[in-house]
Design a protein around this motif. Sequence first.
Motif, PDB file in Angstrom:
ATOM      1  N   ILE A 472       0.884  -1.170   0.000  1.00 17.16           N
ATOM      2  CA  ILE A 472       0.000   0.000   0.000  1.00 17.16           C
ATOM      3  C   ILE A 472       0.918   1.215   0.000  1.00 17.16           C
ATOM      4  O   ILE A 472       1.514   1.573   1.025  1.00 17.16           O
ATOM      5  CB  ILE A 472      -0.932   0.004   1.223  1.00 17.16           C
ATOM      6  N   GLU A 473       1.033   1.858  -1.163  1.00 15.17           N
ATOM      7  CA  GLU A 473       2.054   2.878  -1.360  1.00 15.17           C
ATOM      8  C   GLU A 473       1.510   4.295  -1.486  1.00 15.17           C
ATOM      9  O   GLU A 473       2.286   5.252  -1.484  1.00 15.17           O
ATOM     10  CB  GLU A 473       2.863   2.561  -2.623  1.00 15.17           C
ATOM     11  N   TYR A 474       0.164   4.416  -1.624  1.00 12.96           N
ATOM     12  CA  TYR A 474      -0.392   5.728  -1.912  1.00 12.96           C
ATOM     13  C   TYR A 474      -1.539   6.067  -0.958  1.00 12.96           C
ATOM     14  O   TYR A 474      -2.220   5.184  -0.429  1.00 12.96           O
ATOM     15  CB  TYR A 474      -0.928   5.780  -3.351  1.00 12.96           C
ATOM     16  N   THR A 475      -1.754   7.365  -0.767  1.00 21.99           N
ATOM     17  CA  THR A 475      -2.936   7.818  -0.042  1.00 21.99           C
ATOM     18  C   THR A 475      -4.144   7.676  -0.947  1.00 21.99           C
ATOM     19  O   THR A 475      -4.020   7.411  -2.147  1.00 21.99           O
ATOM     20  CB  THR A 475      -2.787   9.289   0.388  1.00 21.99           C
ATOM     21  N   LEU A 476      -5.338   7.900  -0.377  1.00 21.33           N
ATOM     22  CA  LEU A 476      -6.538   7.768  -1.189  1.00 21.33           C
ATOM     23  C   LEU A 476      -6.591   8.803  -2.313  1.00 21.33           C
ATOM     24  O   LEU A 476      -7.335   8.652  -3.281  1.00 21.33           O
ATOM     25  CB  LEU A 476      -7.801   7.848  -0.329  1.00 21.33           C
ATOM     26  N   PHE A 599      -7.647  -2.628  -0.293  1.00 26.67           N
ATOM     27  CA  PHE A 599      -7.067  -2.770   1.039  1.00 26.67           C
ATOM     28  C   PHE A 599      -6.556  -1.393   1.466  1.00 26.67           C
ATOM     29  O   PHE A 599      -5.823  -0.735   0.718  1.00 26.67           O
ATOM     30  CB  PHE A 599      -5.926  -3.782   1.021  1.00 26.67           C
ATOM     31  N   CYS A 600      -6.968  -0.956   2.648  1.00 21.45           N
ATOM     32  CA  CYS A 600      -6.690   0.408   3.081  1.00 21.45           C
ATOM     33  C   CYS A 600      -6.186   0.416   4.529  1.00 21.45           C
ATOM     34  O   CYS A 600      -6.450  -0.513   5.293  1.00 21.45           O
ATOM     35  CB  CYS A 600      -7.950   1.282   2.979  1.00 21.45           C
ATOM     36  N   ARG A 601      -5.503   1.497   4.870  1.00 21.38           N
ATOM     37  CA  ARG A 601      -5.014   1.679   6.240  1.00 21.38           C
ATOM     38  C   ARG A 601      -5.301   3.108   6.677  1.00 21.38           C
ATOM     39  O   ARG A 601      -5.054   4.057   5.924  1.00 21.38           O
ATOM     40  CB  ARG A 601      -3.511   1.414   6.315  1.00 21.38           C
ATOM     41  N   ASN A 602      -5.815   3.246   7.887  1.00 20.84           N
ATOM     42  CA  ASN A 602      -6.036   4.555   8.493  1.00 20.84           C
ATOM     43  C   ASN A 602      -4.959   4.783   9.545  1.00 20.84           C
ATOM     44  O   ASN A 602      -4.863   4.039  10.516  1.00 20.84           O
ATOM     45  CB  ASN A 602      -7.419   4.626   9.145  1.00 20.84           C
ATOM     46  N   ARG A 603      -4.159   5.825   9.350  1.00 22.28           N
ATOM     47  CA  ARG A 603      -3.101   6.166  10.309  1.00 22.28           C
ATOM     48  C   ARG A 603      -3.503   7.485  10.959  1.00 22.28           C
ATOM     49  O   ARG A 603      -3.419   8.541  10.347  1.00 22.28           O
ATOM     50  CB  ARG A 603      -1.760   6.299   9.586  1.00 22.28           C
ATOM     51  N   VAL A 604      -3.969   7.417  12.201  1.00 22.67           N
ATOM     52  CA  VAL A 604      -4.560   8.598  12.841  1.00 22.67           C
ATOM     53  C   VAL A 604      -3.856   8.982  14.143  1.00 22.67           C
ATOM     54  O   VAL A 604      -4.311   9.870  14.851  1.00 22.67           O
ATOM     55  CB  VAL A 604      -6.064   8.363  13.140  1.00 22.67           C
ATOM     56  N   LEU A 605      -2.744   8.338  14.442  1.00 19.06           N
ATOM     57  CA  LEU A 605      -2.123   8.511  15.755  1.00 19.06           C
ATOM     58  C   LEU A 605      -1.700   9.953  16.027  1.00 19.06           C
ATOM     59  O   LEU A 605      -1.754  10.430  17.158  1.00 19.06           O
ATOM     60  CB  LEU A 605      -0.930   7.570  15.928  1.00 19.06           C
ATOM     61  N   VAL A 606      -1.273  10.680  15.010  1.00 17.78           N
ATOM     62  CA  VAL A 606      -0.911  12.082  15.165  1.00 17.78           C
ATOM     63  C   VAL A 606      -1.727  12.868  14.154  1.00 17.78           C
ATOM     64  O   VAL A 606      -1.598  12.653  12.954  1.00 17.78           O
ATOM     65  CB  VAL A 606       0.596  12.316  14.927  1.00 17.78           C
ATOM     66  N   TYR A 607      -2.575  13.778  14.646  1.00 22.62           N
ATOM     67  CA  TYR A 607      -3.536  14.444  13.763  1.00 22.62           C
ATOM     68  C   TYR A 607      -2.850  15.117  12.582  1.00 22.62           C
ATOM     69  O   TYR A 607      -3.299  15.021  11.445  1.00 22.62           O
ATOM     70  CB  TYR A 607      -4.354  15.469  14.546  1.00 22.62           C
ATOM     71  N   SER A 608      -1.741  15.792  12.844  1.00 28.69           N
ATOM     72  CA  SER A 608      -1.068  16.516  11.763  1.00 28.69           C
ATOM     73  C   SER A 608      -0.490  15.575  10.715  1.00 28.69           C
ATOM     74  O   SER A 608      -0.201  15.985   9.595  1.00 28.69           O
ATOM     75  CB  SER A 608       0.045  17.405  12.333  1.00 28.69           C
ATOM     76  N   GLU A 609      -0.316  14.315  11.072  1.00 28.35           N
ATOM     77  CA  GLU A 609       0.229  13.331  10.139  1.00 28.35           C
ATOM     78  C   GLU A 609      -0.809  12.301   9.701  1.00 28.35           C
ATOM     79  O   GLU A 609      -0.468  11.319   9.037  1.00 28.35           O
ATOM     80  CB  GLU A 609       1.419  12.599  10.794  1.00 28.35           C
ATOM     81  N   ALA A 610      -2.052  12.491  10.078  1.00 32.65           N
ATOM     82  CA  ALA A 610      -3.086  11.501   9.775  1.00 32.65           C
ATOM     83  C   ALA A 610      -3.221  11.314   8.272  1.00 32.65           C
ATOM     84  O   ALA A 610      -3.182  12.279   7.505  1.00 32.65           O
ATOM     85  CB  ALA A 610      -4.417  11.938  10.368  1.00 32.65           C
ATOM     86  N   GLU A 611      -3.393  10.078   7.859  1.00 32.19           N
ATOM     87  CA  GLU A 611      -3.592   9.811   6.437  1.00 32.19           C
ATOM     88  C   GLU A 611      -4.296   8.467   6.265  1.00 32.19           C
ATOM     89  O   GLU A 611      -4.210   7.576   7.113  1.00 32.19           O
ATOM     90  CB  GLU A 611      -2.268   9.815   5.674  1.00 32.19           C
ATOM     91  N   THR A 612      -5.006   8.342   5.168  1.00 33.07           N
ATOM     92  CA  THR A 612      -5.612   7.075   4.765  1.00 33.07           C
ATOM     93  C   THR A 612      -4.915   6.633   3.494  1.00 33.07           C
ATOM     94  O   THR A 612      -4.845   7.388   2.513  1.00 33.07           O
ATOM     95  CB  THR A 612      -7.115   7.224   4.519  1.00 33.07           C
ATOM     96  N   THR A 613      -4.384   5.421   3.523  1.00 30.96           N
ATOM     97  CA  THR A 613      -3.674   4.893   2.360  1.00 30.96           C
ATOM     98  C   THR A 613      -4.448   3.732   1.757  1.00 30.96           C
ATOM     99  O   THR A 613      -5.200   3.043   2.451  1.00 30.96           O
ATOM    100  CB  THR A 613      -2.259   4.443   2.746  1.00 30.96           C
ATOM    101  N   CYS A 614      -4.264   3.513   0.451  1.00 32.39           N
ATOM    102  CA  CYS A 614      -5.031   2.501  -0.276  1.00 32.39           C
ATOM    103  C   CYS A 614      -4.139   1.740  -1.244  1.00 32.39           C
ATOM    104  O   CYS A 614      -3.244   2.334  -1.861  1.00 32.39           O
ATOM    105  CB  CYS A 614      -6.155   3.140  -1.094  1.00 32.39           C
ATOM    106  N   TRP A 615      -4.424   0.484  -1.379  1.00 39.64           N
ATOM    107  CA  TRP A 615      -3.798  -0.307  -2.446  1.00 39.64           C
ATOM    108  C   TRP A 615      -4.154   0.300  -3.799  1.00 39.64           C
ATOM    109  O   TRP A 615      -3.305   0.488  -4.655  1.00 39.64           O
ATOM    110  CB  TRP A 615      -4.275  -1.747  -2.320  1.00 39.64           C
TER     111      TRP A 615
END
Length: 635
Positions: A472-476, A599-615
């Motif tokens: 999973i290399e890219y954001t949505l 297939f996706c991943r939500n990375r929300v641990l730090v708001y300023s770095e939050a991102e959703t990535t997708c296959w």
Amino acid sequence: MRALRNCCLSLFLLFTGSVVLTASMPSRSVEIRGVWMDRKSIPKTEKGIRELIRSYAKAGINIVYPEVIFNGYSAYPSSYLTQMDLWDGIDMLGILVDEAHKCGIEVHPWVWVFRVGNINDMGGILKRHPDWAAVNKEGKVLSERGGCWLCPSHPAARRLLMRAITELVVKYPVDGIQLDYIRFDYQEPVPTCYCDRCRRKFMKEHGIDPMEIKDFTNQAVIWHMWRENLVNTFVRDISSELRKTRQNLKVSAAVFPDAKGARLSVLQDWLHWAVNGWVDFLAPMSYTRGAMDFQRTISKAVESIGFFSFLAPGIGLFFLDKNPEKMIEQISISRESGVAGVSLFASAYLDERHLKTLAIGPFRKKAGLPFRASLEQVRRIMAKVRKKLKAPASSDVLKEASHELGLAKQITDNALFWSKTAEYVEPKPPDIFIPDFVLPIPSIEARSASEAPTIDGKLDDSIWRSAAKAKIEYTLLGKEATQPTIVMLTYDNNNLYIAFQCFEPKLNAVHTKARERDGLVFQDDSVEIFIGWNSKDYFHFVVNAEGVRYDAKGYDASWNADWRAAAGRESNGWVVEVSVPFSSLGKMPVSGESWRANFCRNRVLVYSEAETTCWSPTYGSLHTPKRFGEIRFQQ
């Protein structure tokens, strides 16, 4: 015998406890309490019709939506539509209106607009005018879901609908009209219509054939707005015509509950209708079994609409296992969410138990309608609030008083809005991201496994070493991901196995708040799986970094599968293992077959770095099946 007595006693206590709880619910003085009356559930005799309406009045119902225009037919003699007489010659609607008005119930006929037939019956309009049909890109009339639709760009079709709906108001002293199917059909990969008429008109105005427009381009936005305007202008025109015909007539619409999703999937911009004063209230079709999912849906609609129109969200009784308590639960959620009432779908499921529950509980006292005599309704609410506050101030009393005052403010703000002569508000373009470059749809080849992994949140099974892998290399939105994620995929004769390896340098800051199944799991650090084996439906699975699960069929979180998931931590990140039975997906893949997935991943641990990535980047909502990748199954 003693065990039987104890069992009966337990059931009695459970039942009486439920009755006490229902009876303790407040009965509001102002509230929309609607029921959709599906045509097959309306009795065939005058006596039966009048008795049903009287039973609704006893239950506290104050609006009914009888289904009277459907599949291009009318339920009454019409100069414009073919009548489908289901009532052996009696004037069903005349009798229903007469009895409802005697009982203090308003009648807002439920009319189908652009959907006019189905796979078994093209309907009363298209039988006479087959060239008025909406078609998809392949030139087919029937939608994937078996519906036939009118092309909204056809002037003669629009005139016929306008005249038929206006005629209904002239013939019968109804109190309002509720528009349904006031949208385009939902189809993959794009909604209709691509008929020659639409293509010629658009080409004349914009110089391009819609068939040549690519997704996620400026031309796609122009094409979207052009079609959306066909629906918007019909709502504008029918609202104006109906109000000229009868000054106090109210116009409402049954709509998709998510304002953004409604625009993107079926070109239904109901917020635009409300802002321009074309509708008096809306009934978002919030049909779901899950209480949390229902609450989320209603809250989003409330946030979107503000005071421009009232909301009476639909409660899908057919989803609630014939359980009146679940109906009461959703009524309570609606009230706490700040809406002006509810609409129950539908008569076929509103049996005697449901009516008795309403009569002793939330609807036991009569209620005024927020859109009638607004200031009088505000006075009624304020008088009730003052009475409540004279009693000892418990938390429940204060909470209910707060909700009532919120409704009073909503009515006041809405009345102020309607008192002004507002200028037309142009619709804003939909939230469609236009990337510089659209990444190609990815694919992966999944090979069958000889053994099953242990679902324990550890990637130590040998099966994962030989499984197919994708990055999973890219954001949505198609940008490069800041942290890598690896997906592993394999299957056997019973299950689909998926593992995620989520690399994370800030492991101590991983955020997980959801603790219950089908909660807000996707707002945590989590992974999401979208998978489907046909072009109509897909399944949605989410697991957070603590292993809490969410599952749904499309957006319907009331659907639950018998699947397993586990999460674990590694030195350089966290992992998730998932096992989904093919029996839950309704199909076992055969070698060489392709399914759609993301297939996706939500990375929300730090708001300023939050991102959703997708296959496969979706360039918008993750629920975008046309951007799902491809799984090819091989032995």
